[in-house]
Design a protein around this motif. Sequence first.
Motif, PDB file in Angstrom:
ATOM      1  N   ALA A 201       7.999  62.307 -67.170  1.00 46.66           N
ATOM      2  CA  ALA A 201       6.591  62.526 -66.833  1.00 46.66           C
ATOM      3  C   ALA A 201       6.278  64.010 -66.693  1.00 46.66           C
ATOM      4  N   ALA A 202       7.178  64.756 -66.043  1.00 55.16           N
ATOM      5  CA  ALA A 202       6.950  66.191 -65.851  1.00 55.16           C
ATOM      6  C   ALA A 202       6.898  66.938 -67.179  1.00 55.16           C
ATOM      7  N   LEU A 203       7.608  66.436 -68.165  1.00 54.91           N
ATOM      8  CA  LEU A 203       7.644  67.086 -69.471  1.00 54.91           C
ATOM      9  C   LEU A 203       6.666  66.476 -70.463  1.00 54.91           C
ATOM     10  N   ASN A 204       6.034  65.383 -70.044  1.00 55.92           N
ATOM     11  CA  ASN A 204       5.057  64.728 -70.920  1.00 55.92           C
ATOM     12  C   ASN A 204       3.874  64.212 -70.115  1.00 55.92           C
ATOM     13  N   PRO A 205       3.175  65.096 -69.406  1.00 55.58           N
ATOM     14  CA  PRO A 205       2.014  64.646 -68.628  1.00 55.58           C
ATOM     15  C   PRO A 205       0.892  64.177 -69.556  1.00 55.58           C
ATOM     16  N   ILE A 206       0.020  63.349 -69.030  1.00 50.95           N
ATOM     17  CA  ILE A 206      -1.116  62.900 -69.837  1.00 50.95           C
ATOM     18  C   ILE A 206      -2.107  64.047 -70.005  1.00 50.95           C
ATOM     19  N   ASP A 207      -3.014  63.902 -70.938  1.00 46.95           N
ATOM     20  CA  ASP A 207      -4.103  64.864 -71.105  1.00 46.95           C
ATOM     21  C   ASP A 207      -5.216  64.492 -70.134  1.00 46.95           C
ATOM     22  N   SER A 208      -5.551  65.390 -69.244  1.00 42.13           N
ATOM     23  CA  SER A 208      -6.622  65.129 -68.288  1.00 42.13           C
ATOM     24  C   SER A 208      -7.132  66.447 -67.730  1.00 42.13           C
ATOM     25  N   GLU A 209      -8.262  66.382 -67.047  1.00 44.68           N
ATOM     26  CA  GLU A 209      -8.830  67.544 -66.364  1.00 44.68           C
ATOM     27  C   GLU A 209      -8.723  67.394 -64.855  1.00 44.68           C
ATOM     28  N   GLU A 210      -7.986  66.409 -64.404  1.00 45.79           N
ATOM     29  CA  GLU A 210      -7.911  66.110 -62.977  1.00 45.79           C
ATOM     30  C   GLU A 210      -7.098  67.166 -62.236  1.00 45.79           C
ATOM     31  N   LEU A 211      -7.581  67.505 -61.041  1.00 38.09           N
ATOM     32  CA  LEU A 211      -6.948  68.543 -60.227  1.00 38.09           C
ATOM     33  C   LEU A 211      -6.566  68.053 -58.826  1.00 38.09           C
TER      34      LEU A 211
END
Length: 332
Positions: A292-302
């Motif tokens: 997951a750390a090396l393949n996060p989803i595409d998002s604008e969430e902060l």
Amino acid sequence: MSRISIFTKAVVLSVVFVAVVCGYWGYQQFIQTVHQPLNISQPSLYQLKRGQHLNHLVNQLQQYGLEQQWPVKVLVKLQPELANIKAGTYELLPCMSLHQVLQLLASGKEKQFELRLVEGFRWRDWQQQIQQHPHLYSDNVDKLTELLSPQGASLEGWLMPDTYHFTHGTDATTLVKRAYQHMQDFLQQQWQNRKADLPYASPYEALIMASIVEKETGLAAERPRIAAVFVNRLKRNMRLQTDPTVIYGMGDQFDGNIRREDLRTATPYNTYVIKGLPPTPIAMVSREALIAALNPIDSEELYFVSRNDGSHVFSTNLADHNAAVRQYQLNQ
């Protein structure tokens, strides 16, 4: 034919008959002894030490109901390979016969013990588990950090969580080296397949991020989404502001609660104070967290906040995040 000749033949036939009967009886006794179950009421560990041979085993088997030694001697004459018993710790099971016990010890198939090393735990938690395991030799565990850690300071995050199998008396350093190598191999493999444009300068930084994802994740499916939040914050030069790093930095001072003063107290791990990643991982990392750390989803969430059921509410802006905090954390 003379009476003497008849008598002689009768004697010979009688002797032969008796010999056959005795031989058959002896054979039946032999078969029964080597194949009947020994008196093993429950699974038992049996340790054959180096230098101990068949005679020692025979003496020990008396406690399990072996009354005579001659069947053993006959058996190993008929099957010489059974005399080649090997030192080790074996598990004797109910209903095992003398023949099966000899087969087991000649095979060298020792009892396999196991240790489950769980993701999300710290090295010191694992170290305690290892040192308390009755079938591991762990006197050298304290020296492992110097031996293995590329950072020279911590084994945190460097060992692969898994269930490890081993035989009695295995040196714990062997097990830890195995876990270390598994993580090294997996990390390098995943680093080669990482998503483009990640804010990590090295595989080690990805490992640090994965440890944070590991500690923040209640639901496995949320790992890539939580990783995306932290990646987005790093890219914007925002502090990560994640509680597990604060807890790790507090060490033994953590009593189960984080107070406002804890969030303001500077430690190398307090991501409410420092910018960027902490200096080391904060826990052991599962394969899934590293992916997951090396393949996060595409998002604008902060931002994200817990719903208190293991899941989270994610937000792209502070206003929505504060609203979620009021709803799920402050009950307003």
